[in-house]
Design a protein around this motif. Structure first.
Motif, PDB file in Angstrom:
ATOM      1  N   GLU A  45      49.315  39.698  41.833  1.00 49.14           N
ATOM      2  CA  GLU A  45      49.705  40.620  42.628  1.00 49.14           C
ATOM      3  C   GLU A  45      48.298  40.759  43.571  1.00 49.14           C
ATOM      4  O   GLU A  45      48.585  40.800  44.716  1.00 49.14           O
ATOM      5  N   LEU A  46      47.354  40.916  43.804  1.00 43.81           N
ATOM      6  CA  LEU A  46      46.502  40.786  44.576  1.00 43.81           C
ATOM      7  C   LEU A  46      45.653  39.293  44.694  1.00 43.81           C
ATOM      8  O   LEU A  46      44.169  40.052  44.802  1.00 43.81           O
ATOM      9  N   GLN A  47      45.625  38.614  44.248  1.00 43.28           N
ATOM     10  CA  GLN A  47      45.473  37.354  44.685  1.00 43.28           C
ATOM     11  C   GLN A  47      43.517  37.631  44.158  1.00 43.28           C
ATOM     12  O   GLN A  47      42.740  37.066  44.884  1.00 43.28           O
ATOM     13  N   LEU A  48      43.875  38.416  42.829  1.00 42.30           N
ATOM     14  CA  LEU A  48      42.097  37.844  42.109  1.00 42.30           C
ATOM     15  C   LEU A  48      41.951  36.721  42.032  1.00 42.30           C
ATOM     16  O   LEU A  48      42.734  35.978  41.276  1.00 42.30           O
ATOM     17  N   ASN A  49      40.278  36.265  41.419  1.00 43.51           N
ATOM     18  CA  ASN A  49      40.023  35.348  41.023  1.00 43.51           C
ATOM     19  C   ASN A  49      39.549  35.381  39.558  1.00 43.51           C
ATOM     20  O   ASN A  49      40.541  36.365  38.677  1.00 43.51           O
ATOM     21  N   ASP A  50      39.889  33.915  38.975  1.00 44.29           N
ATOM     22  CA  ASP A  50      40.696  34.082  37.635  1.00 44.29           C
ATOM     23  C   ASP A  50      39.521  34.871  36.707  1.00 44.29           C
ATOM     24  O   ASP A  50      40.418  35.418  35.502  1.00 44.29           O
ATOM     25  N   ASP A  51      38.026  34.220  37.195  1.00 45.90           N
ATOM     26  CA  ASP A  51      37.381  35.161  36.433  1.00 45.90           C
ATOM     27  C   ASP A  51      36.770  36.562  36.712  1.00 45.90           C
ATOM     28  O   ASP A  51      35.955  37.348  36.001  1.00 45.90           O
ATOM     29  N   TYR A  52      37.839  37.702  37.226  1.00 45.40           N
ATOM     30  CA  TYR A  52      37.722  38.647  37.443  1.00 45.40           C
ATOM     31  C   TYR A  52      37.542  39.581  36.530  1.00 45.40           C
ATOM     32  O   TYR A  52      38.139  39.875  35.437  1.00 45.40           O
ATOM     33  N   ASN A  53      36.484  40.265  36.538  1.00 45.23           N
ATOM     34  CA  ASN A  53      36.230  41.276  35.247  1.00 45.23           C
ATOM     35  C   ASN A  53      36.986  43.043  35.577  1.00 45.23           C
ATOM     36  O   ASN A  53      36.313  43.818  36.339  1.00 45.23           O
ATOM     37  N   PHE A  54      38.298  42.795  34.848  1.00 49.18           N
ATOM     38  CA  PHE A  54      38.670  44.627  35.369  1.00 49.18           C
ATOM     39  C   PHE A  54      37.698  45.330  34.320  1.00 49.18           C
ATOM     40  O   PHE A  54      36.898  45.422  33.054  1.00 49.18           O
ATOM     41  N   MET A  55      37.964  46.980  34.493  1.00 52.09           N
ATOM     42  CA  MET A  55      37.821  47.888  33.743  1.00 52.09           C
ATOM     43  C   MET A  55      38.549  48.333  32.508  1.00 52.09           C
ATOM     44  O   MET A  55      39.919  48.421  33.611  1.00 52.09           O
TER      45      MET A  55
END
Length: 72
Positions: free
Chosen positions: A45-55
């Motif tokens: 939904e936010l078009q983030l990269n596959d390796d995005y690091n979430f909190m």
């Protein structure tokens, strides 16, 4: 006289995922499954990269009902 501040156009906000599992009913998906499902949804939904690091935040299943003393 105030100096004009330079605007930083880089978006440095983070995306957090909060998960909890009820200890009382022991129902629902595990914390790990909740994080995985939320991460997949957010990336899509936010078009983030596959390796995005979430909190990531979780609690131990304690209800907010029991957090404050009676009468508050």
């Amino acid at each position: 006289m105030m100096k004009k501040q330079k605007r930083n156009n880089e978006d440095n906000r983070g995306v957090a995922i909060y998960a909890r599992k009820s200890r009382i009913t022991n129902k629902g998906d595990s914390i790990g499954v909740q994080f995985k499902q939320c991460a997949e949804y957010a990336k899509r939904e936010l078009q983030l990269n596959d390796d995005y690091n979430f909190m990531e935040y979780e609690d131990k299943g304690l209800s907010g009902y029991y957090t404050f003393p009676a009468g508050i």
